[in-house]
Design a protein around this motif. Structure first.
Motif, PDB file in Angstrom:
ATOM      1  N   LEU A 375       3.586  11.863  -2.185  1.00 54.49           N
ATOM      2  CA  LEU A 375       3.222  10.621  -2.868  1.00 54.49           C
ATOM      3  C   LEU A 375       2.354  10.912  -4.092  1.00 54.49           C
ATOM      4  CD1 LEU A 375       3.889   7.696  -2.263  1.00 54.49           C
ATOM      5  CD2 LEU A 375       1.699   7.470  -1.120  1.00 54.49           C
ATOM      6  N   ARG A 376       1.653  12.032  -4.018  1.00 51.81           N
ATOM      7  CA  ARG A 376       0.811  12.484  -5.118  1.00 51.81           C
ATOM      8  C   ARG A 376       1.541  12.440  -6.466  1.00 51.81           C
ATOM      9  NH1 ARG A 376      -3.296  16.264  -4.727  1.00 51.81           N
ATOM     10  NH2 ARG A 376      -2.837  16.406  -2.527  1.00 51.81           N
ATOM     11  N   ASP A 377       2.817  12.812  -6.432  1.00 49.94           N
ATOM     12  CA  ASP A 377       3.587  12.883  -7.676  1.00 49.94           C
ATOM     13  C   ASP A 377       3.881  11.513  -8.268  1.00 49.94           C
ATOM     14  OD1 ASP A 377       3.599  15.512  -7.101  1.00 49.94           O
ATOM     15  OD2 ASP A 377       5.679  15.585  -6.391  1.00 49.94           O
ATOM     16  N   LEU A 378       3.651  10.460  -7.495  1.00 56.14           N
ATOM     17  CA  LEU A 378       4.015   9.124  -7.965  1.00 56.14           C
ATOM     18  C   LEU A 378       2.803   8.307  -8.366  1.00 56.14           C
ATOM     19  CD1 LEU A 378       6.701   8.284  -5.271  1.00 56.14           C
ATOM     20  CD2 LEU A 378       7.123   8.625  -7.706  1.00 56.14           C
ATOM     21  N   VAL A 379       1.618   8.921  -8.288  1.00 58.50           N
ATOM     22  CA  VAL A 379       0.415   8.158  -8.585  1.00 58.50           C
ATOM     23  C   VAL A 379       0.175   8.115 -10.086  1.00 58.50           C
ATOM     24  CG1 VAL A 379      -2.078   8.058  -8.293  1.00 58.50           C
ATOM     25  CG2 VAL A 379      -0.620   8.664  -6.364  1.00 58.50           C
ATOM     26  N   LYS A 380      -0.035   6.888 -10.566  1.00 58.23           N
ATOM     27  CA  LYS A 380      -0.365   6.692 -11.976  1.00 58.23           C
ATOM     28  C   LYS A 380      -1.715   6.019 -12.014  1.00 58.23           C
ATOM     29  CE  LYS A 380       3.381   5.234 -14.698  1.00 58.23           C
ATOM     30  NZ  LYS A 380       3.900   3.965 -15.221  1.00 58.23           N
ATOM     31  N   GLY A 381      -2.739   6.688 -12.541  1.00 60.55           N
ATOM     32  CA  GLY A 381      -4.080   6.115 -12.484  1.00 60.55           C
ATOM     33  C   GLY A 381      -4.545   6.091 -11.042  1.00 60.55           C
ATOM     34  N   LEU A 382      -4.863   4.894 -10.550  1.00 61.23           N
ATOM     35  CA  LEU A 382      -5.323   4.784  -9.170  1.00 61.23           C
ATOM     36  C   LEU A 382      -4.186   4.446  -8.222  1.00 61.23           C
ATOM     37  CD1 LEU A 382      -8.596   2.672  -9.585  1.00 61.23           C
ATOM     38  CD2 LEU A 382      -8.443   5.022  -8.783  1.00 61.23           C
ATOM     39  N   ALA A 383      -3.177   3.773  -8.754  1.00 63.79           N
ATOM     40  CA  ALA A 383      -2.173   3.180  -7.875  1.00 63.79           C
ATOM     41  C   ALA A 383      -0.883   3.991  -7.849  1.00 63.79           C
ATOM     42  CB  ALA A 383      -1.875   1.756  -8.325  1.00 63.79           C
ATOM     43  N   VAL A 384      -0.131   3.784  -6.801  1.00 65.36           N
ATOM     44  CA  VAL A 384       1.204   4.360  -6.704  1.00 65.36           C
ATOM     45  C   VAL A 384       2.125   3.565  -7.633  1.00 65.36           C
ATOM     46  CG1 VAL A 384       3.156   4.727  -5.155  1.00 65.36           C
ATOM     47  CG2 VAL A 384       0.828   5.040  -4.311  1.00 65.36           C
ATOM     48  N   ASP A 385       2.881   4.249  -8.432  1.00 62.36           N
ATOM     49  CA  ASP A 385       3.828   3.568  -9.318  1.00 62.36           C
ATOM     50  C   ASP A 385       5.038   3.150  -8.485  1.00 62.36           C
ATOM     51  OD1 ASP A 385       5.766   2.772 -11.071  1.00 62.36           O
ATOM     52  OD2 ASP A 385       5.384   4.382 -12.523  1.00 62.36           O
ATOM     53  N   ARG A 386       5.059   1.875  -8.141  1.00 62.13           N
ATOM     54  CA  ARG A 386       6.051   1.450  -7.147  1.00 62.13           C
ATOM     55  C   ARG A 386       7.465   1.401  -7.712  1.00 62.13           C
ATOM     56  NH1 ARG A 386       3.664  -2.027  -2.587  1.00 62.13           N
ATOM     57  NH2 ARG A 386       3.195  -3.810  -3.905  1.00 62.13           N
ATOM     58  N   GLN A 387       7.568   1.167  -9.004  1.00 66.72           N
ATOM     59  CA  GLN A 387       8.907   1.171  -9.595  1.00 66.72           C
ATOM     60  C   GLN A 387       9.481   2.594  -9.545  1.00 66.72           C
ATOM     61  OE1 GLN A 387      10.528  -1.633 -10.388  1.00 66.72           O
ATOM     62  NE2 GLN A 387       8.689  -2.585  -9.562  1.00 66.72           N
ATOM     63  N   ALA A 388       8.628   3.554  -9.943  1.00 69.44           N
ATOM     64  CA  ALA A 388       9.074   4.948  -9.916  1.00 69.44           C
ATOM     65  C   ALA A 388       9.392   5.365  -8.480  1.00 69.44           C
ATOM     66  CB  ALA A 388       7.986   5.848 -10.494  1.00 69.44           C
ATOM     67  N   GLU A 389       8.604   4.861  -7.552  1.00 70.40           N
ATOM     68  CA  GLU A 389       8.805   5.207  -6.153  1.00 70.40           C
ATOM     69  C   GLU A 389      10.175   4.705  -5.672  1.00 70.40           C
ATOM     70  OE1 GLU A 389       6.356   3.170  -3.369  1.00 70.40           O
ATOM     71  OE2 GLU A 389       6.647   4.699  -1.837  1.00 70.40           O
ATOM     72  N   LEU A 390      10.450   3.472  -6.061  1.00 71.04           N
ATOM     73  CA  LEU A 390      11.714   2.863  -5.663  1.00 71.04           C
ATOM     74  C   LEU A 390      12.888   3.655  -6.237  1.00 71.04           C
ATOM     75  CD1 LEU A 390      12.036   0.419  -3.943  1.00 71.04           C
ATOM     76  CD2 LEU A 390      12.180  -0.987  -5.995  1.00 71.04           C
ATOM     77  N   ARG A 391      12.749   4.038  -7.514  1.00 74.97           N
ATOM     78  CA  ARG A 391      13.815   4.825  -8.139  1.00 74.97           C
ATOM     79  C   ARG A 391      14.013   6.133  -7.391  1.00 74.97           C
ATOM     80  NH1 ARG A 391      11.596   2.970 -12.956  1.00 74.97           N
ATOM     81  NH2 ARG A 391      10.354   4.837 -13.213  1.00 74.97           N
ATOM     82  N   ALA A 392      12.883   6.804  -7.097  1.00 77.93           N
ATOM     83  CA  ALA A 392      12.973   8.099  -6.415  1.00 77.93           C
ATOM     84  C   ALA A 392      13.636   7.931  -5.042  1.00 77.93           C
ATOM     85  CB  ALA A 392      11.576   8.699  -6.250  1.00 77.93           C
ATOM     86  N   ALA A 393      13.203   6.902  -4.319  1.00 72.82           N
ATOM     87  CA  ALA A 393      13.739   6.702  -2.981  1.00 72.82           C
ATOM     88  C   ALA A 393      15.244   6.440  -3.042  1.00 72.82           C
ATOM     89  CB  ALA A 393      13.019   5.546  -2.291  1.00 72.82           C
TER      90      ALA A 393
END
Lengths: 517, 400
Positions: A375-393
């Protein structure tokens, strides 16, 4: 065989689980007074057969008929089979460590005083001493069970069975956890009990002890009886048994791979010795192995050979084993991980054997699970980048072929194959260099298996290294470049997969003592 | 799921089935809102409108403040499958500490950070025992109950109840946000209410769009619009009522800040993911590289820090620290979390729902106080509601 009396006849037993036929018209007969050994690969159906016998799977949950002592037996639970005089002793002993030997012996059927309200301790102790004498065990019956070693506990379990006037004693791999002395001791006891008229069914992987003990050997394979052999004449050889245990052809269930020359050593282990404080045993002895870049290395062996323990001890050592000696090198750097996060950072990944127990978070969705280890790779600033996460998933769901309406599907609702693919995706998303797979195709259907094999081939072609633990010999031979065989916490053999046959590997895995001596 | 089988039978029918499926899927959450509405209506009628008066609703918010803060922290603890029984006396002890410090001349801007820091240290002690020594949380925090109850008595030993005179400190629970527009109505309160409603609607709509783009099934549009209308009208009504009295209490602002930050951490950050992963399957979490011990430690630190804040709010509301403050707070906090839908088996829970759970518990308390119900009966009623909520939760999960 014809005129001899059978104590037990199991006729045409069929037991199915959703999607699998675990027992396929198995007929199994045990003569009065013999030692009957039951052998077969992991998953061949030995334990299932014994569970049918003992009533763990009650009458009605299987097809077929059980005739015990000449009468049809209808066991609705373990209590029924125990009452009939059948005692099953499992590998995992069901004992109460905080209670004394005496209390353990009589638990559930205590010896009561005349009026039946209070336990008669003096009588219990006397009876306990008699029973211990019968199993040749010299311990004080008022000592707590936890103070005794596995070997002695095993004997106490047999004493307990004897106290119930056992007619048929079933032992499921009794010597798997024992050292040589304790094993020899136990086998001698079984011979003595045989002279006293106790009939015994012994499940074992150790063919040497099978041959030294058995009157009859029955071999199971893929849920069916292959052969029942008479072992009394002493003409039976290990290779005959092994031939029947395996003996299938490799068809094209294993996709071809362009085998290139493997690269440099990625993972190397030297003299790895591990002690488990929980069981107070040394579980791995001087294990050395190496995995090269772009190579699939198979780790074969039977259950309890120490393969999962090996994987866990090098991948962050989560059950807190004590690594007493040995050296681990990952990509040329010496390492010893105290937490899986360090192993992950060094490029290791470990797909666990039991995806439900310690692989997946079943109450969360596919997306959550896929991104969990990186999940570390998807963190932008403080939050998880959920759009990027969705794309990755979504990307991994497509690439690995997880069949589900969306990545928001809860993992608990997926089939075994799709769960396994999710578990794999989680680790692929962490982009490891070395992938350890523990029973990667257990309990999944043939189609999903094939897809996972194809994926493994793609990964090594891209330069990943794979260490695959598997109990399926064909899978080991069909997929690996090189094979190590483990038995009793040791590496007992190494061979290129192209030179190996099932017979060779099985002989190594079952002949541990001879091979290592 | 039902929609597929129903498709040939006509559009209208399938839409109805979809609605039914959506309702069934969230039955737990709706039950909580319905319970709250029932409590409000029944209390309003039984008290002849007194319960719904601007003055009483303002009181309700002030009373809910400290419980809500505790319950929000407790929710996180319960999600990772632990419990903290010590929160009541930690709140009592730290409330008394803050009173003591203030009476000894420390300024409020020093007192609050000091108290929160001591709270975090208490959490570090308990978190260390739970995460590293593996003492069960139940035992660790039960011992904490003894310890902090004793320390509370020690702090108040010489003086008995400590009266707090500091105006700013008292305003934390008794003050209101300032009036900036002229007039009898507190317009700033209403504007904040409007803004909250708008932001909530925007966030929900965006979330729904993302969900549907991700391919997961969303509730039918009609139901969604109905929900949004209900939420915004409740917020606007509350804002209107409050603005007709003295405006928004500072307590509400503090609770909102705590709620939003914890909600952000849980839903948006890696730490929050770790919390849900540990609650869902600690072994899988550990093997996925999550440092379970570290996360557990931090959660306990946060819990005790929130307990300290709750203690400050409680002391401020009474304008005094009493030797018995904190008695039974943990009960309300745990009940609020469970009523708010935290799963008893861990891994599931939302702090926003916990806030509703806290409102359920505190509006019951408030209403029964207005009706003059004996405290003994109050405990029984709260206990019954609590166990019904949890049993219902377990049943609805089993069916799902």
């Amino acid at each position: 065989m014809r005129s001899e009396a059978y104590l037990l006849e199991m006729k045409d037993i069929v037991k199915t689980f959703p999607g699998v036929r675990a027992l396929d018209h198995v007929s199994f007969r045990v003569r009065q007074g013999e030692i009957h050994c039951l052998v077969g690969e992991n998953g061949a159906g030995k334990s299932t057969l014994m569970k049918v016998l003992s009533g763990v799977y009650p009458h009605g949950a299987y097809e077929g008929e059980i005739v015990y002592k000449g009468r049809e037996a209808v066991f609705r639970g373990i209590a029924d089979s125990e009452k009939a005089g059948i005692a099953v002793i499992y590998q995992e002993l069901a004992q109460f460590p905080e209670l004394t030997v005496c209390e353990n012996l009589f638990i559930g059927h205590e010896i009561m005083k005349g009026n039946g309200a209070r336990i008669d301790w003096p009588a219990s102790l006397r009876r306990a001493e008699e029973l211990l004498l019968r199993v040749r065990l010299r311990v004080d019956p008022s000592v707590k069970i936890k103070r005794l070693g596995v070997g002695k506990r095993q004997l106490i379990e047999i004493a307990k069975a004897l106290s119930k006037n056992v007619g048929l004693l079933v032992l499921d791999e009794p010597t798997a956890a024992l050292n040589d002395d304790d094993s020899a001791n136990l086998l001698n006891l079984l011979r003595e009990l045989k002279l006293q008229g106790v009939t015994c069914v012994l499940i074992s992987h150790k063919l040497r002890e099978v041959l030294s003990l058995a009157d009859t050997v029955t071999i199971l394979r893929d849920g069916a009886v292959v052969r029942s052999l008479d072992a009394r004449a002493g003409k039976l050889a290990q290779r005959d048994i092994i031939r029947h245990m395996v003996g299938r052809a490799i068809d094209d269930i294993y996709p071809k791979r362009n085998k290139s020359v493997p690269g440099e050593v990625c993972l190397s282990l030297k003299g790895w010795t591990v002690y488990d404080p929980a069981t107070e045993r040394e579980i791995l002895h001087q294990v050395s192995l190496s995995v090269r870049r772009g190579e699939i290395v198979g780790l074969a062996g039977l259950m309890g050979a120490g393969r999962t323990e090996l994987a866990l001890s090098l991948f962050g050592n989560t059950p807190a084993y004590k690594i007493t000696s040995g050296e681990l090198e990952v990509k040329g750097k010496t390492a010893r991980f105290t937490h899986p996060k360090q192993a992950i950072r060094m490029g290791l990944a470990y797909v666990t054997e039991d995806r439900k127990r310690n692989g997946l978070v079943l109450i969360q969705d596919i997306r959550f699970n896929i991104t969990l280890a990186a999940l570390r790779d998807l963190v932008k600033g403080l939050a998880v980048d959920r759009q990027a996460e969705l794309r990755a998933a979504n990307e991994y769901k497509e690439a690995v072929g997880i069949r589900a309406p969306s990545v928001r599907q809860l993992v608990g609702n997926l089939s075994g194959g799709n769960q396994q693919k999710t578990s794999l995706s989680k680790w692929l998303f962490a982009r490891p260099d070395i992938l350890i797979l523990d029973e990667p195709t257990r309990g999944i259907d043939v189609g999903a298996k094939f897809e996972i094999y194809q994926l493994m081939n793609r990964l090594v072609e891209q330069g990943m290294s794979i260490l695959m633990i598997s109990s399926e010999l064909l899978e080991i031979l069909g997929m690996s470049d090189r094979v190590y065989v483990m038995a009793e916490g040791r590496i007992v053999g190494e061979t290129p997969a192209c030179d190996a046959t099932e017979q060779i590997v099985m002989a190594m895995a079952t002949n541990a003592q001879e091979a290592s001596a | 799921m039902n929609a597929q089988t129903a498709a040939p039978r006509g559009e209208a029918r399938s839409r109805l089935d979809g609605l039914r499926a959506a309702l069934r899927g969230n039955v737990r959450e709706y039950a909580m809102y319905i319970a709250l509405v029932v409590i409000f209506v029944v209390s309003g009628v039984a008290t002849k409108g007194l319960f719904l008066s601007p003055r009483n609703l303002t009181d309700l918010i002030k009373q809910t403040g400290y419980v809500a803060v505790l319950a929000i922290g407790m929710t996180v603890v319960l999600i990772i499958r632990h419990i903290d029984l010590s929160v009541g006396y930690v709140a009592g002890f730290m409330g008394a500490m803050s009173a003591k410090l203030l009476t000894n001349g420390f300024p409020i801007y020093a007192v609050i950070p000091i108290v929160l820091a001591i709270g975090a240290a208490i959490g570090a002690y308990q978190g260390f025992l739970v995460s590293r020594v593996h003492v069960p949380a139940f035992v660790t925090t039960l011992a904490g109950m003894f310890i902090f109850r004793g320390l509370l008595s020690l702090v108040t030993a010489g003086t008995g109840t400590i009266i707090v005179r500091d105006e700013a400190f008292r305003a934390l629970s008794n003050g209101f946000i300032p009036q900036i527009f002229e007039g009898s109505r507190h317009w700033l309160t209403f504007i904040i209410g409007l803004a909250c409603a708008a932001v909530l609607a925007a966030v929900k709509i965006r979330a729904r769009r993302n969900e549907s783009r991700a391919g997961s099934s969303v509730s039918p549009a009609l139901l969604f619009i109905f929900q949004m209308a209900l939420f915004t009208s409740v917020i606007l009504t509350a804002a209107w009522i409050l603005s007709g009295y003295r405006g928004l209490p500072w307590t509400a602002a503090i609770v909102a800040a705590v709620l939003l930050s914890v909600n952000f951490v849980l839903t948006q950050t890696r730490f929050g993911r770790s919390v849900y992963a540990i609650g869902g399957n600690p072994e899988a979490a550990e093997l996925s590289g999550i440092d379970v011990a570290k996360v557990t430690f931090i959660v306990f630190c946060g819990m005790s820090m929130f307990a300290s804040l709750a203690g400050v709010l409680y002391t401020s509301r009474l304008s005094s620290a009493t030797p018995t403050a904190g008695l039974g707070f943990e009960m309300d906090a745990i009940a609020s979390s469970y009523i708010g839908g935290v799963a008893v088996s861990g891994g599931v829970g939302k702090v926003t729902n916990t806030l509703v759970g806290a409102l359920v518990i505190m509006s019951l308390t408030n209403s029964m106080n207005l009706l003059g119900v004996d405290i003994s009966y109050q405990y029984v009623v709260k206990g019954v509601i609590f166990i019904v909520a949890v049993a219902f939760d377990i049943l609805s999960r089993r069916r799902a």
